[in-house]
Design a protein around this motif. Sequence first.
Motif, PDB file in Angstrom:
ATOM      1  N   SER A 208       0.865  -1.172   0.000  1.00  0.00           N
ATOM      2  CA  SER A 208       0.000   0.000   0.000  1.00  0.00           C
ATOM      3  C   SER A 208       0.906   1.226   0.000  1.00  0.00           C
ATOM      4  O   SER A 208       1.764   1.365   0.876  1.00  0.00           O
ATOM      5  N   VAL A 209       0.722   2.110  -0.974  1.00  0.00           N
ATOM      6  CA  VAL A 209       1.618   3.255  -1.147  1.00  0.00           C
ATOM      7  C   VAL A 209       0.811   4.547  -1.153  1.00  0.00           C
ATOM      8  O   VAL A 209      -0.186   4.669  -1.873  1.00  0.00           O
ATOM      9  N   LEU A 210       1.247   5.495  -0.328  1.00  0.00           N
ATOM     10  CA  LEU A 210       0.654   6.832  -0.311  1.00  0.00           C
ATOM     11  C   LEU A 210       1.720   7.816  -0.786  1.00  0.00           C
ATOM     12  O   LEU A 210       2.770   7.949  -0.167  1.00  0.00           O
ATOM     13  N   PHE A 211       1.449   8.493  -1.906  1.00  0.00           N
ATOM     14  CA  PHE A 211       2.367   9.485  -2.460  1.00  0.00           C
ATOM     15  C   PHE A 211       1.890  10.871  -2.046  1.00  0.00           C
ATOM     16  O   PHE A 211       0.767  11.269  -2.348  1.00  0.00           O
ATOM     17  N   ILE A 212       2.757  11.598  -1.310  1.00  0.00           N
ATOM     18  CA  ILE A 212       2.450  12.953  -0.873  1.00  0.00           C
ATOM     19  C   ILE A 212       3.185  13.944  -1.774  1.00  0.00           C
ATOM     20  O   ILE A 212       4.391  13.828  -1.989  1.00  0.00           O
ATOM     21  N   SER A 213       2.457  14.908  -2.288  1.00  0.00           N
ATOM     22  CA  SER A 213       3.040  15.943  -3.145  1.00  0.00           C
ATOM     23  C   SER A 213       2.577  17.312  -2.665  1.00  0.00           C
ATOM     24  O   SER A 213       1.368  17.592  -2.660  1.00  0.00           O
ATOM     25  N   LYS A 214       3.522  18.107  -2.211  1.00  0.00           N
ATOM     26  CA  LYS A 214       3.229  19.462  -1.712  1.00  0.00           C
ATOM     27  C   LYS A 214       2.115  19.453  -0.671  1.00  0.00           C
ATOM     28  O   LYS A 214       1.202  20.271  -0.681  1.00  0.00           O
ATOM     29  N   GLY A 215       2.205  18.484   0.228  1.00  0.00           N
ATOM     30  CA  GLY A 215       1.288  18.423   1.354  1.00  0.00           C
ATOM     31  C   GLY A 215      -0.066  17.823   1.067  1.00  0.00           C
ATOM     32  O   GLY A 215      -0.942  17.800   1.944  1.00  0.00           O
ATOM     33  N   GLU A 216      -0.267  17.314  -0.142  1.00  0.00           N
ATOM     34  CA  GLU A 216      -1.554  16.736  -0.508  1.00  0.00           C
ATOM     35  C   GLU A 216      -1.372  15.290  -0.969  1.00  0.00           C
ATOM     36  O   GLU A 216      -0.272  14.884  -1.354  1.00  0.00           O
ATOM     37  N   VAL A 217      -2.459  14.534  -0.936  1.00  0.00           N
ATOM     38  CA  VAL A 217      -2.416  13.176  -1.455  1.00  0.00           C
ATOM     39  C   VAL A 217      -2.296  13.259  -2.980  1.00  0.00           C
ATOM     40  O   VAL A 217      -3.203  13.736  -3.662  1.00  0.00           O
ATOM     41  N   GLY A 218      -1.154  12.784  -3.490  1.00  0.00           N
ATOM     42  CA  GLY A 218      -0.936  12.811  -4.936  1.00  0.00           C
ATOM     43  C   GLY A 218      -1.397  11.548  -5.625  1.00  0.00           C
ATOM     44  O   GLY A 218      -1.782  11.569  -6.801  1.00  0.00           O
ATOM     45  N   TRP A 219      -1.342  10.438  -4.870  1.00  0.00           N
ATOM     46  CA  TRP A 219      -1.768   9.139  -5.420  1.00  0.00           C
ATOM     47  C   TRP A 219      -1.778   8.117  -4.297  1.00  0.00           C
ATOM     48  O   TRP A 219      -0.986   8.194  -3.350  1.00  0.00           O
ATOM     49  N   GLN A 220      -2.658   7.131  -4.393  1.00  0.00           N
ATOM     50  CA  GLN A 220      -2.681   5.999  -3.474  1.00  0.00           C
ATOM     51  C   GLN A 220      -2.917   4.726  -4.261  1.00  0.00           C
ATOM     52  O   GLN A 220      -3.701   4.722  -5.218  1.00  0.00           O
ATOM     53  N   GLY A 221      -2.240   3.666  -3.869  1.00  0.00           N
ATOM     54  CA  GLY A 221      -2.429   2.398  -4.550  1.00  0.00           C
ATOM     55  C   GLY A 221      -1.366   1.396  -4.153  1.00  0.00           C
ATOM     56  O   GLY A 221      -0.659   1.578  -3.160  1.00  0.00           O
ATOM     57  N   ALA A 222      -1.249   0.328  -4.929  1.00  0.00           N
ATOM     58  CA  ALA A 222      -0.273  -0.732  -4.668  1.00  0.00           C
ATOM     59  C   ALA A 222       0.901  -0.610  -5.622  1.00  0.00           C
ATOM     60  O   ALA A 222       0.790  -0.003  -6.693  1.00  0.00           O
ATOM     61  N   ASN A 223       2.033  -1.210  -5.237  1.00  0.00           N
ATOM     62  CA  ASN A 223       3.238  -1.118  -6.065  1.00  0.00           C
ATOM     63  C   ASN A 223       3.029  -1.701  -7.463  1.00  0.00           C
ATOM     64  O   ASN A 223       3.626  -1.231  -8.433  1.00  0.00           O
ATOM     65  N   LYS A 224       2.155  -2.684  -7.587  1.00  0.00           N
ATOM     66  CA  LYS A 224       1.935  -3.304  -8.895  1.00  0.00           C
ATOM     67  C   LYS A 224       1.286  -2.339  -9.891  1.00  0.00           C
ATOM     68  O   LYS A 224       1.328  -2.575 -11.103  1.00  0.00           O
ATOM     69  N   ASP A 225       0.690  -1.267  -9.365  1.00  0.00           N
ATOM     70  CA  ASP A 225       0.007  -0.305 -10.234  1.00  0.00           C
ATOM     71  C   ASP A 225       0.783   0.994 -10.429  1.00  0.00           C
ATOM     72  O   ASP A 225       0.390   1.828 -11.257  1.00  0.00           O
ATOM     73  N   ILE A 226       1.852   1.166  -9.679  1.00  0.00           N
ATOM     74  CA  ILE A 226       2.471   2.488  -9.584  1.00  0.00           C
ATOM     75  C   ILE A 226       3.125   2.960 -10.886  1.00  0.00           C
ATOM     76  O   ILE A 226       3.232   4.160 -11.128  1.00  0.00           O
ATOM     77  N   LEU A 227       3.537   2.031 -11.734  1.00  0.00           N
ATOM     78  CA  LEU A 227       4.208   2.422 -12.971  1.00  0.00           C
ATOM     79  C   LEU A 227       3.231   2.671 -14.121  1.00  0.00           C
ATOM     80  O   LEU A 227       3.645   3.074 -15.210  1.00  0.00           O
ATOM     81  N   GLN A 228       1.946   2.453 -13.885  1.00  0.00           N
ATOM     82  CA  GLN A 228       0.951   2.648 -14.942  1.00  0.00           C
ATOM     83  C   GLN A 228      -0.092   3.704 -14.580  1.00  0.00           C
ATOM     84  O   GLN A 228      -1.196   3.698 -15.097  1.00  0.00           O
ATOM     85  N   THR A 229       0.245   4.635 -13.714  1.00  0.00           N
ATOM     86  CA  THR A 229      -0.765   5.577 -13.224  1.00  0.00           C
ATOM     87  C   THR A 229      -1.029   6.728 -14.190  1.00  0.00           C
ATOM     88  O   THR A 229      -2.124   7.282 -14.198  1.00  0.00           O
ATOM     89  N   GLY A 230      -0.017   7.131 -14.957  1.00  0.00           N
ATOM     90  CA  GLY A 230      -0.169   8.321 -15.784  1.00  0.00           C
ATOM     91  C   GLY A 230      -0.145   9.604 -14.977  1.00  0.00           C
ATOM     92  O   GLY A 230      -0.431  10.692 -15.497  1.00  0.00           O
ATOM     93  N   ASN A 231       0.216   9.498 -13.698  1.00  0.00           N
ATOM     94  CA  ASN A 231       0.290  10.661 -12.810  1.00  0.00           C
ATOM     95  C   ASN A 231       1.648  11.338 -12.998  1.00  0.00           C
ATOM     96  O   ASN A 231       2.681  10.783 -12.659  1.00  0.00           O
ATOM     97  N   LYS A 232       1.653  12.562 -13.549  1.00  0.00           N
ATOM     98  CA  LYS A 232       2.911  13.213 -13.914  1.00  0.00           C
ATOM     99  C   LYS A 232       3.811  13.456 -12.704  1.00  0.00           C
ATOM    100  O   LYS A 232       5.015  13.196 -12.751  1.00  0.00           O
ATOM    101  N   LYS A 233       3.244  13.960 -11.608  1.00  0.00           N
ATOM    102  CA  LYS A 233       4.052  14.241 -10.424  1.00  0.00           C
ATOM    103  C   LYS A 233       4.664  12.957  -9.866  1.00  0.00           C
ATOM    104  O   LYS A 233       5.833  12.938  -9.464  1.00  0.00           O
ATOM    105  N   LEU A 234       3.875  11.899  -9.857  1.00  0.00           N
ATOM    106  CA  LEU A 234       4.382  10.621  -9.372  1.00  0.00           C
ATOM    107  C   LEU A 234       5.449  10.081 -10.313  1.00  0.00           C
ATOM    108  O   LEU A 234       6.501   9.598  -9.861  1.00  0.00           O
ATOM    109  N   ASN A 235       5.212  10.168 -11.612  1.00  0.00           N
ATOM    110  CA  ASN A 235       6.193   9.685 -12.586  1.00  0.00           C
ATOM    111  C   ASN A 235       7.501  10.457 -12.493  1.00  0.00           C
ATOM    112  O   ASN A 235       8.586   9.884 -12.625  1.00  0.00           O
ATOM    113  N   ASP A 236       7.426  11.773 -12.271  1.00  0.00           N
ATOM    114  CA  ASP A 236       8.639  12.580 -12.101  1.00  0.00           C
ATOM    115  C   ASP A 236       9.417  12.136 -10.875  1.00  0.00           C
ATOM    116  O   ASP A 236      10.647  12.058 -10.901  1.00  0.00           O
ATOM    117  N   PHE A 237       8.689  11.822  -9.795  1.00  0.00           N
ATOM    118  CA  PHE A 237       9.334  11.353  -8.571  1.00  0.00           C
ATOM    119  C   PHE A 237      10.002  10.003  -8.799  1.00  0.00           C
ATOM    120  O   PHE A 237      11.143   9.778  -8.390  1.00  0.00           O
TER     121      PHE A 237
END
Length: 252
Positions: A208-237
Motif C-alpha cells: 500500500s503506497v501513499l504518495f504525498i506531493s506538496k502536502g496533498e495526497v498525490g496518489w494511493q495504490g499498490a506497487n503493482k500499479d504504480i508504474l501505470q498511473t499516468g500521474n505526472k508528479k508521481l512519474n517525475d518522482f
Amino acid sequence: MIEVKNVYKSFDGVMVLKDISTRFVPGMTNLIIGRSGSGKTVLLKSILGLFEIDKGEIWYNDRNLVQMHEKERKKMRREVGMVFQGGALFDSLSVAANVRFPLDMFTTMTTKEKQNRVEFCLEHVNIEPAAYYLFPSEISGGMQKRVAIARAIALNPKYLFCDEPNSGLDPETATVIDKLIQSLTKEFQMTTLINTHDMNSVIEIGESVLFISKGEVGWQGANKDILQTGNKKLNDFIFANKLYAQMRKEDI
C-alpha cells in the motif's frame, strides 16, 4: 488499523498538510513516499502525536488520537514500535541491552522473562547469539538496523513506524531490511507505516503506497500499479529516484 481523516497541519501560517485522508491496514506494509519537503515526515509525526494537527482526525482503531488526554496518549504509545532513521541505538549498551531497554522501562517482567523476550526478538531479526554482547560500534550498519527493529518489536506493538529504515545502507542490505520488516508485519499482524523515498522499497514491499506531493495526497495504490498511473508528479518522482539509484549502483 490507523485511519487519517481530513488532516491539516501548518507551521507559522504555512500549510504543510492539506486535507490528508487515508487508511493504513494491519498485516500490510504501508509506505509513505514523496520528495524532501513534501510533508511525509510531518504526516508521520502527526500520526504519532508528536505534532498537534490544526484540523482533522487520527484514529487508532476505535480511538481518536486528537481527543485523547496525555495519559491516554502515553498508554497508546506503548502499543507503538519505532525504527529511527539512524537506528538510534545506545552506544554504551550491548546489542542485548539495547533490546532489553524498553522492557526495563515499561514492564514488570522478571529478569528471566526479559531475557527470553530479548532472545526471541533477536532471533526473529536473524542476530546470532555470538553478537548479543557486542556494542553497536562493533557490528555492521545492517546489523544495527536489525537490532533497532528487534528493539522496536520488544513490547509486542500493534503499530510499527519506520522512518527511512534503509538510510545509509547499500542496496542489497536495504532489500534484506525491507523483507524483514514485511515478514514481521505479516507474522505479528502489525499496522506498519514506512516513511521512505527509496523506490526499491516501493517496488519490493509497497503493498500500500501513499504518495504525498506538496502536502496533498498525490496518489494511493499498490506497487503493482504504480508504474501505470499516468500521474505526472508521481512519474517525475519515480524517474528522479530511479536515476539516483542507477548512479548509486554505478558508483558502487
